[in-house]
Design a protein around this motif. Sequence first.
Motif, short mmCIF file in Angstrom:
data_model
loop_
_atom_site.label_atom_id
_atom_site.label_comp_id
_atom_site.label_asym_id
_atom_site.label_seq_id
_atom_site.Cartn_x
_atom_site.Cartn_y
_atom_site.Cartn_z
N SER A 48 -8.45 8.99 1.63
CA SER A 48 -7.68 8.76 0.42
C SER A 48 -7.13 7.34 0.38
CB SER A 48 -6.54 9.79 0.35
OG SER A 48 -5.66 9.48 -0.69
N GLN A 49 -6.59 6.88 1.50
CA GLN A 49 -6.05 5.53 1.58
C GLN A 49 -7.16 4.49 1.45
OE1 GLN A 49 -3.75 5.49 5.21
NE2 GLN A 49 -2.03 6.55 4.25
N GLU A 91 -8.13 4.16 -2.13
CA GLU A 91 -7.11 3.42 -2.89
C GLU A 91 -7.27 1.92 -2.65
OE1 GLU A 91 -3.40 3.10 -5.17
OE2 GLU A 91 -5.12 4.44 -5.10
#
Length: 104
Positions: free
Chosen positions: A30-31, A34
């Motif tokens: 997820s990071q 992003e």
Amino acid sequence: SDVLSVRSPFGAPPRVPITLPLPPDFQIKSQQSEVTRILDGKNIKYELVDISQDNALREEMRAKAGNPKAIPPQIVNGDHYCGDYELFVEAVEQNTLQEFLKLA
């Protein structure tokens, strides 16, 4: 009876909020997504390095980060360590991404 039953006005039992920590690999993905989304949006070229299958690359990342337990994403520009995900997000929020990435 001596049993006390607590019910909400709608007949369902009361709900207690619970926290489900995300597994580390989900949080990492997820990071990473992003970071790449932001870099793509700003037309900043980058190279993704997959450390998952290569212990030498993982150790190199941790050495550059100065942390033997560092986990991705860690941002590096050449031999210059920029920072981790939290510092990246902070730089984006403060509009200092160019400086953070050592591009300015």
